[in-house]
Structure formats: structure tokens, C-alpha cells
Design a protein around this motif. Sequence first.
Motif, PDB file in Angstrom:
ATOM      1  N   THR A  63       8.822 -25.038  25.947  1.00  0.00           N
ATOM      2  CA  THR A  63       9.830 -24.244  26.302  1.00  0.00           C
ATOM      3  C   THR A  63      11.224 -24.484  25.712  1.00  0.00           C
ATOM      4  O   THR A  63      11.755 -23.314  25.142  1.00  0.00           O
ATOM      5  N   ALA A  64      11.905 -25.479  25.725  1.00  0.00           N
ATOM      6  CA  ALA A  64      13.099 -25.650  25.195  1.00  0.00           C
ATOM      7  C   ALA A  64      12.807 -25.679  23.604  1.00  0.00           C
ATOM      8  O   ALA A  64      13.719 -24.889  23.056  1.00  0.00           O
ATOM      9  N   LYS A  65      11.933 -26.055  23.067  1.00  0.00           N
ATOM     10  CA  LYS A  65      11.510 -25.994  21.778  1.00  0.00           C
ATOM     11  C   LYS A  65      11.552 -24.437  20.988  1.00  0.00           C
ATOM     12  O   LYS A  65      11.998 -23.901  20.268  1.00  0.00           O
ATOM     13  N   ARG A  66      10.734 -23.419  22.028  1.00  0.00           N
ATOM     14  CA  ARG A  66      10.787 -22.024  21.530  1.00  0.00           C
ATOM     15  C   ARG A  66      12.046 -21.725  21.830  1.00  0.00           C
ATOM     16  O   ARG A  66      12.318 -20.566  21.082  1.00  0.00           O
ATOM     17  N   GLY A  67      12.834 -22.049  22.819  1.00  0.00           N
ATOM     18  CA  GLY A  67      14.140 -21.400  22.963  1.00  0.00           C
ATOM     19  C   GLY A  67      14.959 -21.799  21.720  1.00  0.00           C
ATOM     20  O   GLY A  67      15.944 -20.933  21.361  1.00  0.00           O
ATOM     21  N   LEU A  68      14.665 -22.988  21.284  1.00  0.00           N
ATOM     22  CA  LEU A  68      15.488 -23.679  20.068  1.00  0.00           C
ATOM     23  C   LEU A  68      15.060 -22.536  18.980  1.00  0.00           C
ATOM     24  O   LEU A  68      16.125 -22.247  18.093  1.00  0.00           O
ATOM     25  N   SER A  69      13.905 -22.396  18.585  1.00  0.00           N
ATOM     26  CA  SER A  69      13.395 -21.716  17.613  1.00  0.00           C
ATOM     27  C   SER A  69      14.015 -20.235  17.539  1.00  0.00           C
ATOM     28  O   SER A  69      14.514 -19.629  16.621  1.00  0.00           O
ATOM     29  N   THR A  70      14.013 -19.600  18.701  1.00  0.00           N
ATOM     30  CA  THR A  70      14.622 -18.250  18.958  1.00  0.00           C
ATOM     31  C   THR A  70      15.981 -18.278  18.641  1.00  0.00           C
ATOM     32  O   THR A  70      16.634 -17.376  17.794  1.00  0.00           O
ATOM     33  N   ALA A  71      16.757 -19.077  19.096  1.00  0.00           N
ATOM     34  CA  ALA A  71      18.202 -19.282  19.041  1.00  0.00           C
ATOM     35  C   ALA A  71      18.538 -19.579  17.312  1.00  0.00           C
ATOM     36  O   ALA A  71      19.370 -18.677  16.798  1.00  0.00           O
ATOM     37  N   SER A  72      17.511 -20.324  16.775  1.00  0.00           N
ATOM     38  CA  SER A  72      17.869 -20.824  15.410  1.00  0.00           C
ATOM     39  C   SER A  72      17.580 -19.234  14.520  1.00  0.00           C
ATOM     40  O   SER A  72      18.437 -18.890  13.534  1.00  0.00           O
ATOM     41  N   GLU A  73      16.681 -18.554  14.811  1.00  0.00           N
ATOM     42  CA  GLU A  73      16.233 -17.208  14.151  1.00  0.00           C
ATOM     43  C   GLU A  73      17.374 -16.270  14.331  1.00  0.00           C
ATOM     44  O   GLU A  73      17.847 -15.464  13.434  1.00  0.00           O
ATOM     45  N   ARG A  74      18.145 -16.235  15.470  1.00  0.00           N
ATOM     46  CA  ARG A  74      19.056 -15.350  15.839  1.00  0.00           C
ATOM     47  C   ARG A  74      20.336 -15.863  15.273  1.00  0.00           C
ATOM     48  O   ARG A  74      20.818 -14.939  14.606  1.00  0.00           O
ATOM     49  N   ALA A  75      20.619 -17.007  14.805  1.00  0.00           N
ATOM     50  CA  ALA A  75      21.798 -17.641  14.312  1.00  0.00           C
ATOM     51  C   ALA A  75      21.569 -17.193  12.762  1.00  0.00           C
ATOM     52  O   ALA A  75      22.669 -16.837  12.093  1.00  0.00           O
ATOM     53  N   ALA A  76      20.411 -17.362  12.254  1.00  0.00           N
ATOM     54  CA  ALA A  76      20.218 -16.971  10.873  1.00  0.00           C
ATOM     55  C   ALA A  76      20.260 -15.594  10.610  1.00  0.00           C
ATOM     56  O   ALA A  76      20.938 -15.128   9.479  1.00  0.00           O
ATOM     57  N   ALA A  77      20.083 -14.592  11.425  1.00  0.00           N
ATOM     58  CA  ALA A  77      19.887 -13.455  11.457  1.00  0.00           C
ATOM     59  C   ALA A  77      21.720 -12.863  11.223  1.00  0.00           C
ATOM     60  O   ALA A  77      22.209 -12.177  10.647  1.00  0.00           O
ATOM     61  N   ALA A  78      22.382 -13.636  12.337  1.00  0.00           N
ATOM     62  CA  ALA A  78      23.672 -13.510  12.464  1.00  0.00           C
ATOM     63  C   ALA A  78      24.446 -13.751  11.330  1.00  0.00           C
ATOM     64  O   ALA A  78      25.530 -13.160  10.887  1.00  0.00           O
ATOM     65  N   GLN A  79      23.876 -14.740  10.540  1.00  0.00           N
ATOM     66  CA  GLN A  79      24.780 -15.463   9.312  1.00  0.00           C
ATOM     67  C   GLN A  79      24.546 -14.212   8.241  1.00  0.00           C
ATOM     68  O   GLN A  79      25.436 -14.039   7.467  1.00  0.00           O
ATOM     69  N   LYS A  80      23.317 -13.749   8.215  1.00  0.00           N
ATOM     70  CA  LYS A  80      23.066 -12.667   7.260  1.00  0.00           C
ATOM     71  C   LYS A  80      23.933 -11.298   7.355  1.00  0.00           C
ATOM     72  O   LYS A  80      24.358 -10.766   6.474  1.00  0.00           O
ATOM     73  N   ARG A  81      23.897 -10.910   8.631  1.00  0.00           N
ATOM     74  CA  ARG A  81      25.061  -9.976   8.793  1.00  0.00           C
ATOM     75  C   ARG A  81      26.352 -10.268   8.657  1.00  0.00           C
ATOM     76  O   ARG A  81      27.022  -9.324   8.045  1.00  0.00           O
ATOM     77  N   PHE A  82      26.805 -11.386   8.866  1.00  0.00           N
ATOM     78  CA  PHE A  82      28.231 -11.901   8.584  1.00  0.00           C
ATOM     79  C   PHE A  82      28.580 -11.822   7.213  1.00  0.00           C
ATOM     80  O   PHE A  82      29.436 -11.315   6.771  1.00  0.00           O
ATOM     81  N   GLU A  83      27.416 -12.599   6.372  1.00  0.00           N
ATOM     82  CA  GLU A  83      27.684 -12.650   4.948  1.00  0.00           C
ATOM     83  C   GLU A  83      27.680 -11.036   4.245  1.00  0.00           C
ATOM     84  O   GLU A  83      28.378 -10.626   3.452  1.00  0.00           O
TER      85      GLU A  83
END
Length: 115
Positions: A63-83
Motif C-alpha cells: 500500500t505504501a509503495k502504491r502511494g509512493l508511485s501515485t505521489a511520484s506521478e503527481r510530482a512529475a506532472a507538477a514538474q511538467k506544469r511548472f516547466e
Amino acid sequence: MGTGLEAAKARADKLGDALTTARDKEADAAGRVRVAEQLLAEVRATGNAKASQIAAAEERRETAKRGLSTASERAAAAQKRFERAQADSADATDSVSLSLGRAEDSVGGFGSSLG
């Protein structure tokens, strides 16, 4: 024109804050994975843990790994929006600079035609 530039900069600032928040959530999720893995290791190390205790600890880790995967995907998307927002802000700055240059050229040409 200044309003467009200000809006682009404000959007970049806002998305920069969102990126920071997303990265913090990603770090928190990574911490939860580390804790879950440590707890699983402790359960296994006892030597007398029930299969259900091991399974529960394994599921908490997954469950924690899935949460990390989701958080990583969201961070990557936020990075793209910021760029993208940074690029838009740079484009707006270039547009204002170009317009100011044209205005200066027009005013300069007007002054020389008077002389």
C-alpha cells in the motif's frame, strides 16, 4: 501587456508552490515505504510471527509503495506544469520586450523626422 506578464509570472509562482508541495508528499510517501519495509523486516525477524501478521505487514508495504508511485506521478506532472508555466512566463517577457523595442523604435523614428 504588463498584465499578461504578471499573470504568467503569478501562474509560474503558484505552480512552483504546487511542485514543492507535490515533492514533499512524494518524500512523505517514500518515508512511509521505508517504515513499512522496516516493520515487515521486524515481523519476519521475530521468528514466531503468524502468517497473517506477515501478510498484513506485506500489504502495508505494498500500500505504501502504491502511494509512493501515485505521489511520484503527481510530482512529475507538477514538474511538467511548472516547466510549461516558466516557458510561458519567458514567452510573455520576450513579447513585452519586443513590444517595448518596437515602441522605442517608433518614438525614435518620430523624433528624427522632426529634426
